[in-house]
Design a protein around this motif. Structure first.
Motif, PDB file in Angstrom:
ATOM      1  N   TRP A 191      59.079  42.584  32.180  1.00  0.00           N
ATOM      2  CA  TRP A 191      58.089  42.081  33.129  1.00  0.00           C
ATOM      3  C   TRP A 191      57.380  43.217  33.857  1.00  0.00           C
ATOM      4  CZ3 TRP A 191      55.728  37.693  33.202  1.00  0.00           C
ATOM      5  CH2 TRP A 191      56.341  36.542  32.718  1.00  0.00           C
ATOM      6  N   ASP A 192      58.088  44.328  34.057  1.00  0.00           N
ATOM      7  CA  ASP A 192      57.477  45.495  34.673  1.00  0.00           C
ATOM      8  C   ASP A 192      56.332  46.014  33.807  1.00  0.00           C
ATOM      9  OD1 ASP A 192      57.608  47.501  36.855  1.00  0.00           O
ATOM     10  OD2 ASP A 192      57.988  48.867  35.187  1.00  0.00           O
ATOM     11  N   VAL A 193      56.547  45.984  32.502  1.00  0.00           N
ATOM     12  CA  VAL A 193      55.506  46.412  31.562  1.00  0.00           C
ATOM     13  C   VAL A 193      54.327  45.449  31.609  1.00  0.00           C
ATOM     14  CG1 VAL A 193      54.988  46.898  29.140  1.00  0.00           C
ATOM     15  CG2 VAL A 193      57.225  47.508  30.085  1.00  0.00           C
ATOM     16  N   VAL A 194      54.607  44.155  31.714  1.00  0.00           N
ATOM     17  CA  VAL A 194      53.543  43.155  31.810  1.00  0.00           C
ATOM     18  C   VAL A 194      52.669  43.426  33.023  1.00  0.00           C
ATOM     19  CG1 VAL A 194      53.049  40.708  32.206  1.00  0.00           C
ATOM     20  CG2 VAL A 194      54.835  41.373  30.579  1.00  0.00           C
ATOM     21  N   VAL A 195      53.302  43.628  34.174  1.00  0.00           N
ATOM     22  CA  VAL A 195      52.542  43.895  35.404  1.00  0.00           C
ATOM     23  C   VAL A 195      51.714  45.165  35.244  1.00  0.00           C
ATOM     24  CG1 VAL A 195      52.711  44.451  37.865  1.00  0.00           C
ATOM     25  CG2 VAL A 195      54.161  42.667  36.891  1.00  0.00           C
ATOM     26  N   GLU A 196      52.297  46.205  34.667  1.00  0.00           N
ATOM     27  CA  GLU A 196      51.579  47.462  34.486  1.00  0.00           C
ATOM     28  C   GLU A 196      50.346  47.272  33.608  1.00  0.00           C
ATOM     29  OE1 GLU A 196      50.097  51.138  34.521  1.00  0.00           O
ATOM     30  OE2 GLU A 196      51.615  50.320  35.877  1.00  0.00           O
ATOM     31  N   LEU A 197      50.497  46.531  32.509  1.00  0.00           N
ATOM     32  CA  LEU A 197      49.358  46.311  31.609  1.00  0.00           C
ATOM     33  C   LEU A 197      48.238  45.534  32.298  1.00  0.00           C
ATOM     34  CD1 LEU A 197      51.152  45.456  28.248  1.00  0.00           C
ATOM     35  CD2 LEU A 197      49.651  47.406  28.675  1.00  0.00           C
ATOM     36  N   VAL A 198      48.599  44.462  32.992  1.00  0.00           N
ATOM     37  CA  VAL A 198      47.579  43.633  33.636  1.00  0.00           C
ATOM     38  C   VAL A 198      46.922  44.388  34.782  1.00  0.00           C
ATOM     39  CG1 VAL A 198      47.141  41.481  34.869  1.00  0.00           C
ATOM     40  CG2 VAL A 198      48.726  41.501  32.944  1.00  0.00           C
ATOM     41  N   TRP A 199      47.717  45.099  35.576  1.00  0.00           N
ATOM     42  CA  TRP A 199      47.145  45.854  36.697  1.00  0.00           C
ATOM     43  C   TRP A 199      46.272  46.998  36.198  1.00  0.00           C
ATOM     44  CZ3 TRP A 199      45.552  44.825  41.099  1.00  0.00           C
ATOM     45  CH2 TRP A 199      45.425  45.761  42.132  1.00  0.00           C
ATOM     46  N   ARG A 200      46.660  47.610  35.086  1.00  0.00           N
ATOM     47  CA  ARG A 200      45.829  48.652  34.478  1.00  0.00           C
ATOM     48  C   ARG A 200      44.469  48.065  34.077  1.00  0.00           C
ATOM     49  NH1 ARG A 200      48.050  51.493  29.131  1.00  0.00           N
ATOM     50  NH2 ARG A 200      49.683  52.167  30.559  1.00  0.00           N
ATOM     51  N   ASP A 201      44.483  46.842  33.557  1.00  0.00           N
ATOM     52  CA  ASP A 201      43.245  46.169  33.185  1.00  0.00           C
ATOM     53  C   ASP A 201      42.350  45.984  34.398  1.00  0.00           C
ATOM     54  OD1 ASP A 201      41.315  44.547  31.833  1.00  0.00           O
ATOM     55  OD2 ASP A 201      42.398  42.758  32.442  1.00  0.00           O
ATOM     56  N   PHE A 202      42.918  45.536  35.511  1.00  0.00           N
ATOM     57  CA  PHE A 202      42.123  45.293  36.711  1.00  0.00           C
ATOM     58  C   PHE A 202      41.601  46.577  37.347  1.00  0.00           C
ATOM     59  CE2 PHE A 202      44.298  41.046  36.963  1.00  0.00           C
ATOM     60  CZ  PHE A 202      43.129  40.306  36.849  1.00  0.00           C
ATOM     61  N   ARG A 203      42.204  47.702  37.019  1.00  0.00           N
ATOM     62  CA  ARG A 203      41.733  48.981  37.563  1.00  0.00           C
ATOM     63  C   ARG A 203      40.858  49.745  36.567  1.00  0.00           C
ATOM     64  NH1 ARG A 203      46.878  52.007  38.798  1.00  0.00           N
ATOM     65  NH2 ARG A 203      47.603  50.684  37.119  1.00  0.00           N
ATOM     66  N   SER A 204      40.564  49.149  35.435  1.00  0.00           N
ATOM     67  CA  SER A 204      39.783  49.838  34.412  1.00  0.00           C
ATOM     68  C   SER A 204      38.305  49.881  34.788  1.00  0.00           C
ATOM     69  CB  SER A 204      39.942  49.131  33.061  1.00  0.00           C
ATOM     70  OG  SER A 204      39.291  47.875  33.086  1.00  0.00           O
ATOM     71  N   GLU A 205      37.547  50.673  34.039  1.00  0.00           N
ATOM     72  CA  GLU A 205      36.118  50.820  34.299  1.00  0.00           C
ATOM     73  C   GLU A 205      35.361  49.509  34.089  1.00  0.00           C
ATOM     74  OE1 GLU A 205      34.588  53.970  31.928  1.00  0.00           O
ATOM     75  OE2 GLU A 205      35.760  55.530  32.932  1.00  0.00           O
ATOM     76  N   THR A 206      35.901  48.633  33.265  1.00  0.00           N
ATOM     77  CA  THR A 206      35.204  47.384  32.958  1.00  0.00           C
ATOM     78  C   THR A 206      35.494  46.275  33.964  1.00  0.00           C
ATOM     79  OG1 THR A 206      37.023  46.694  31.526  1.00  0.00           O
ATOM     80  CG2 THR A 206      35.190  47.870  30.474  1.00  0.00           C
ATOM     81  N   SER A 207      36.408  46.516  34.892  1.00  0.00           N
ATOM     82  CA  SER A 207      36.804  45.441  35.799  1.00  0.00           C
ATOM     83  C   SER A 207      35.652  44.984  36.696  1.00  0.00           C
ATOM     84  CB  SER A 207      37.999  45.863  36.652  1.00  0.00           C
ATOM     85  OG  SER A 207      37.658  46.946  37.493  1.00  0.00           O
ATOM     86  N   ALA A 208      34.800  45.920  37.137  1.00  0.00           N
ATOM     87  CA  ALA A 208      33.680  45.550  38.001  1.00  0.00           C
ATOM     88  C   ALA A 208      32.697  44.647  37.257  1.00  0.00           C
ATOM     89  CB  ALA A 208      32.966  46.799  38.515  1.00  0.00           C
ATOM     90  N   ALA A 209      32.438  44.951  35.991  1.00  0.00           N
ATOM     91  CA  ALA A 209      31.534  44.117  35.193  1.00  0.00           C
ATOM     92  C   ALA A 209      32.122  42.730  34.996  1.00  0.00           C
ATOM     93  CB  ALA A 209      31.260  44.775  33.841  1.00  0.00           C
ATOM     94  N   ALA A 210      33.431  42.673  34.733  1.00  0.00           N
ATOM     95  CA  ALA A 210      34.086  41.372  34.562  1.00  0.00           C
ATOM     96  C   ALA A 210      33.995  40.557  35.841  1.00  0.00           C
ATOM     97  CB  ALA A 210      35.550  41.576  34.170  1.00  0.00           C
ATOM     98  N   LEU A 211      34.238  41.182  36.970  1.00  0.00           N
ATOM     99  CA  LEU A 211      34.179  40.493  38.253  1.00  0.00           C
ATOM    100  C   LEU A 211      32.785  39.939  38.516  1.00  0.00           C
ATOM    101  CD1 LEU A 211      35.595  39.700  40.878  1.00  0.00           C
ATOM    102  CD2 LEU A 211      34.972  41.956  41.793  1.00  0.00           C
ATOM    103  N   GLU A 212      31.773  40.727  38.213  1.00  0.00           N
ATOM    104  CA  GLU A 212      30.387  40.268  38.413  1.00  0.00           C
ATOM    105  C   GLU A 212      30.098  39.017  37.587  1.00  0.00           C
ATOM    106  OE1 GLU A 212      27.839  41.218  40.374  1.00  0.00           O
ATOM    107  OE2 GLU A 212      29.181  42.625  41.387  1.00  0.00           O
ATOM    108  N   LEU A 213      30.521  39.019  36.330  1.00  0.00           N
ATOM    109  CA  LEU A 213      30.270  37.859  35.470  1.00  0.00           C
ATOM    110  C   LEU A 213      31.037  36.627  35.944  1.00  0.00           C
ATOM    111  CD1 LEU A 213      30.316  39.506  31.925  1.00  0.00           C
ATOM    112  CD2 LEU A 213      28.350  38.473  33.072  1.00  0.00           C
ATOM    113  N   TRP A 214      32.295  36.827  36.302  1.00  0.00           N
ATOM    114  CA  TRP A 214      33.122  35.682  36.681  1.00  0.00           C
ATOM    115  C   TRP A 214      32.644  35.065  37.999  1.00  0.00           C
ATOM    116  CZ3 TRP A 214      34.236  37.775  32.386  1.00  0.00           C
ATOM    117  CH2 TRP A 214      35.175  37.222  31.518  1.00  0.00           C
ATOM    118  N   VAL A 215      32.231  35.887  38.953  1.00  0.00           N
ATOM    119  CA  VAL A 215      31.720  35.356  40.225  1.00  0.00           C
ATOM    120  C   VAL A 215      30.378  34.653  40.011  1.00  0.00           C
ATOM    121  CG1 VAL A 215      30.854  35.980  42.518  1.00  0.00           C
ATOM    122  CG2 VAL A 215      32.979  36.983  41.675  1.00  0.00           C
TER     123      VAL A 215
END
Length: 198
Positions: free
Chosen positions: A89-113
């Protein structure tokens, strides 16, 4: 000396299309959804107006393609190698949190909002989001080896919800606070998983 092989027309077309999509994602991250016009993307990609319209005749088709590409990038990140942790589960959290901190996260947030008030965009994003969640679930099952336990889906959804909220909160407050919240969840998850399976 041999000359490098020339790219085929299909390869050039695909490269131009990718350049336009990359420019759209950059614009989304830097300028926001409202300011990501076809003109802004055209300027960022460095292509002629006719070239952009040939690939994406409307802003909606461009945003749909950008969302698909965004999910491809996020799935690549979610399936990337990580250092094995004490608990899967620690690995799961790391992978998902890494995704949210990636360069593409801002673009994803803009689209979803933006999808909250843009029905067309929302309709385009729903299957894309389902594909992302299915890919994430497959990765979690691979890490945990528990594909028949319905509680895994619940803990995964709670993890996604908490990390999504933490990523959004970090826009306005000290990112350290979000990091502490994520670390607290990281420590709690293995215990919750053990409690659920007992």
């Amino acid at each position: 000396m041999t000359r490098p092989a020339r790219r085929t027309q299909d390869e050039r077309t695909a490269r131009t299309r990718d350049r336009i999509i990359d420019a759209a994602l950059t614009c989304l991250g830097e300028r926001g959804y409202g300011s990501t016009s076809l003109g802004a993307v055209q300027a960022r990609a460095g292509v002629a107006r006719g070239t952009l319209l040939h690939h994406f005749p409307t802003r909606a088709t461009l945003m749909a393609a950008a969302a698909e590409h965004l999910v491809d990038l996020r799935l690549q990140l979610l399936t990337s190698e990580v250092e094995p942790g004490d608990d899967p589960w620690d690995v799961v959290v790391e992978l998902v949190w890494r995704d949210f901190r990636s360069e593409t996260s801002a673009a994803a947030l803009e689209l979803w909002v933006a999808a909250r008030t843009d029905e067309r965009l929302r309709a385009d994003l729903l299957p894309v989001q389902r594909r992302l969640l299915a890919g994430l679930r497959d990765r979690v099952v691979e890490l945990l080896g528990a594909d028949d336990d319905p509680r895994v889906a619940t803990l995964l959804q709670l993890t996604m919800d908490l990390l999504t909220g933490s990523a959004m909160t970090s826009i306005l407050v000290d990112p350290e606070q979000s990091a502490h919240r994520v670390d607290a969840w990281r420590r709690a998850l293995p215990e919750l998983a053990r409690t659920a399976s007992s």
